[in-house]
Scaffold this motif. Structure first.
Motif, PDB file in Angstrom:
ATOM      1  N   LYS A 193     -20.162 -23.091 -45.247  1.00  0.00           N
ATOM      2  CA  LYS A 193     -21.174 -23.561 -46.198  1.00  0.00           C
ATOM      3  C   LYS A 193     -20.766 -24.884 -46.832  1.00  0.00           C
ATOM      4  N   ILE A 194     -19.500 -25.043 -47.121  1.00  0.00           N
ATOM      5  CA  ILE A 194     -19.019 -26.304 -47.685  1.00  0.00           C
ATOM      6  C   ILE A 194     -19.257 -27.440 -46.698  1.00  0.00           C
ATOM      7  N   THR A 195     -18.970 -27.197 -45.422  1.00  0.00           N
ATOM      8  CA  THR A 195     -19.188 -28.203 -44.386  1.00  0.00           C
ATOM      9  C   THR A 195     -20.668 -28.549 -44.272  1.00  0.00           C
ATOM     10  N   ILE A 196     -21.515 -27.534 -44.285  1.00  0.00           N
ATOM     11  CA  ILE A 196     -22.967 -27.765 -44.204  1.00  0.00           C
ATOM     12  C   ILE A 196     -23.437 -28.610 -45.383  1.00  0.00           C
ATOM     13  N   LEU A 197     -22.999 -28.284 -46.578  1.00  0.00           N
ATOM     14  CA  LEU A 197     -23.406 -29.040 -47.761  1.00  0.00           C
ATOM     15  C   LEU A 197     -22.929 -30.490 -47.693  1.00  0.00           C
ATOM     16  N   LYS A 198     -21.715 -30.720 -47.206  1.00  0.00           N
ATOM     17  CA  LYS A 198     -21.209 -32.093 -47.056  1.00  0.00           C
ATOM     18  C   LYS A 198     -22.053 -32.866 -46.049  1.00  0.00           C
ATOM     19  N   LEU A 199     -22.398 -32.221 -44.934  1.00  0.00           N
ATOM     20  CA  LEU A 199     -23.226 -32.883 -43.925  1.00  0.00           C
ATOM     21  C   LEU A 199     -24.604 -33.217 -44.475  1.00  0.00           C
ATOM     22  N   ILE A 200     -25.174 -32.306 -45.237  1.00  0.00           N
ATOM     23  CA  ILE A 200     -26.492 -32.539 -45.831  1.00  0.00           C
ATOM     24  C   ILE A 200     -26.439 -33.726 -46.788  1.00  0.00           C
ATOM     25  N   GLU A 201     -25.374 -33.831 -47.550  1.00  0.00           N
ATOM     26  CA  GLU A 201     -25.236 -34.949 -48.487  1.00  0.00           C
ATOM     27  C   GLU A 201     -25.165 -36.293 -47.761  1.00  0.00           C
ATOM     28  N   GLU A 202     -24.645 -36.300 -46.528  1.00  0.00           N
ATOM     29  CA  GLU A 202     -24.490 -37.541 -45.767  1.00  0.00           C
ATOM     30  C   GLU A 202     -25.757 -37.942 -45.012  1.00  0.00           C
ATOM     31  N   ILE A 203     -26.699 -37.032 -44.864  1.00  0.00           N
ATOM     32  CA  ILE A 203     -27.911 -37.306 -44.093  1.00  0.00           C
ATOM     33  C   ILE A 203     -28.876 -38.140 -44.928  1.00  0.00           C
ATOM     34  N   PRO A 204     -29.463 -39.178 -44.320  1.00  0.00           N
ATOM     35  CA  PRO A 204     -30.429 -39.992 -45.069  1.00  0.00           C
ATOM     36  C   PRO A 204     -31.644 -39.173 -45.503  1.00  0.00           C
ATOM     37  N   GLU A 205     -32.226 -39.538 -46.621  1.00  0.00           N
ATOM     38  CA  GLU A 205     -33.382 -38.809 -47.149  1.00  0.00           C
ATOM     39  C   GLU A 205     -34.564 -38.834 -46.191  1.00  0.00           C
ATOM     40  N   THR A 206     -34.608 -39.823 -45.305  1.00  0.00           N
ATOM     41  CA  THR A 206     -35.709 -39.907 -44.348  1.00  0.00           C
ATOM     42  C   THR A 206     -35.696 -38.751 -43.358  1.00  0.00           C
ATOM     43  N   LYS A 207     -34.574 -38.067 -43.242  1.00  0.00           N
ATOM     44  CA  LYS A 207     -34.471 -36.933 -42.328  1.00  0.00           C
ATOM     45  C   LYS A 207     -34.588 -35.587 -43.049  1.00  0.00           C
ATOM     46  N   ALA A 208     -34.880 -35.624 -44.325  1.00  0.00           N
ATOM     47  CA  ALA A 208     -34.940 -34.395 -45.122  1.00  0.00           C
ATOM     48  C   ALA A 208     -35.950 -33.407 -44.560  1.00  0.00           C
ATOM     49  N   GLY A 209     -37.105 -33.887 -44.152  1.00  0.00           N
ATOM     50  CA  GLY A 209     -38.136 -32.998 -43.603  1.00  0.00           C
ATOM     51  C   GLY A 209     -37.657 -32.280 -42.360  1.00  0.00           C
ATOM     52  N   GLU A 210     -36.965 -33.003 -41.484  1.00  0.00           N
ATOM     53  CA  GLU A 210     -36.440 -32.396 -40.263  1.00  0.00           C
ATOM     54  C   GLU A 210     -35.408 -31.314 -40.585  1.00  0.00           C
ATOM     55  N   ILE A 211     -34.566 -31.599 -41.557  1.00  0.00           N
ATOM     56  CA  ILE A 211     -33.530 -30.637 -41.948  1.00  0.00           C
ATOM     57  C   ILE A 211     -34.168 -29.389 -42.547  1.00  0.00           C
ATOM     58  N   ILE A 212     -35.151 -29.573 -43.397  1.00  0.00           N
ATOM     59  CA  ILE A 212     -35.839 -28.429 -44.002  1.00  0.00           C
ATOM     60  C   ILE A 212     -36.498 -27.573 -42.925  1.00  0.00           C
ATOM     61  N   ASP A 213     -37.187 -28.222 -41.988  1.00  0.00           N
ATOM     62  CA  ASP A 213     -37.830 -27.487 -40.896  1.00  0.00           C
ATOM     63  C   ASP A 213     -36.818 -26.683 -40.103  1.00  0.00           C
ATOM     64  N   PHE A 214     -35.689 -27.303 -39.781  1.00  0.00           N
ATOM     65  CA  PHE A 214     -34.667 -26.627 -38.991  1.00  0.00           C
ATOM     66  C   PHE A 214     -34.066 -25.454 -39.755  1.00  0.00           C
ATOM     67  N   LEU A 215     -33.789 -25.647 -41.032  1.00  0.00           N
ATOM     68  CA  LEU A 215     -33.224 -24.558 -41.836  1.00  0.00           C
ATOM     69  C   LEU A 215     -34.209 -23.399 -41.971  1.00  0.00           C
ATOM     70  N   GLU A 216     -35.491 -23.709 -42.137  1.00  0.00           N
ATOM     71  CA  GLU A 216     -36.507 -22.656 -42.195  1.00  0.00           C
ATOM     72  C   GLU A 216     -36.566 -21.896 -40.869  1.00  0.00           C
ATOM     73  N   TYR A 217     -36.450 -22.630 -39.764  1.00  0.00           N
ATOM     74  CA  TYR A 217     -36.434 -22.007 -38.443  1.00  0.00           C
ATOM     75  C   TYR A 217     -35.246 -21.039 -38.335  1.00  0.00           C
ATOM     76  N   LEU A 218     -34.070 -21.486 -38.723  1.00  0.00           N
ATOM     77  CA  LEU A 218     -32.881 -20.636 -38.653  1.00  0.00           C
ATOM     78  C   LEU A 218     -33.006 -19.417 -39.557  1.00  0.00           C
ATOM     79  N   LYS A 219     -33.586 -19.620 -40.713  1.00  0.00           N
ATOM     80  CA  LYS A 219     -33.743 -18.535 -41.676  1.00  0.00           C
ATOM     81  C   LYS A 219     -34.638 -17.431 -41.117  1.00  0.00           C
ATOM     82  N   GLN A 220     -35.650 -17.812 -40.327  1.00  0.00           N
ATOM     83  CA  GLN A 220     -36.594 -16.843 -39.800  1.00  0.00           C
ATOM     84  C   GLN A 220     -36.131 -16.184 -38.506  1.00  0.00           C
TER      85      GLN A 220
END
Length: 70
Positions: free
Chosen positions: A5-32
């Protein structure tokens, strides 16, 4: 918090905000997805990381084929 989880949070912090939608979609996919549906073999994982690192895109048809099989 565990190391993954620490690694995931660090990676998320490094990702540009322009990719936020893609990350949210992917996380929702994994969650389901059910746990057993999330496992991929080493070759598939390497291919995915290569696409991510090179910021490459694949078509929806390619993605469905990869997820659902031939």
């Amino acid at each position: 918090m565990n190391t993954a989880k620490i690694t995931i949070l660090k990676l998320i912090e490094e990702i540009p905000e322009t990719k936020a939608g893609e990350i949210i979609d992917f996380l929702e996919y994994l969650k389901q997805k059910k746990e057993y549906d999330l496992f991929i073999d080493e070759d598939e994982e390497n291919e995915l990381w290569n696409l991510i690192e090179n910021d490459e895109r694949i078509s929806l048809e390619q993605a469905e084929k990869s997820i659902l099989g031939d």
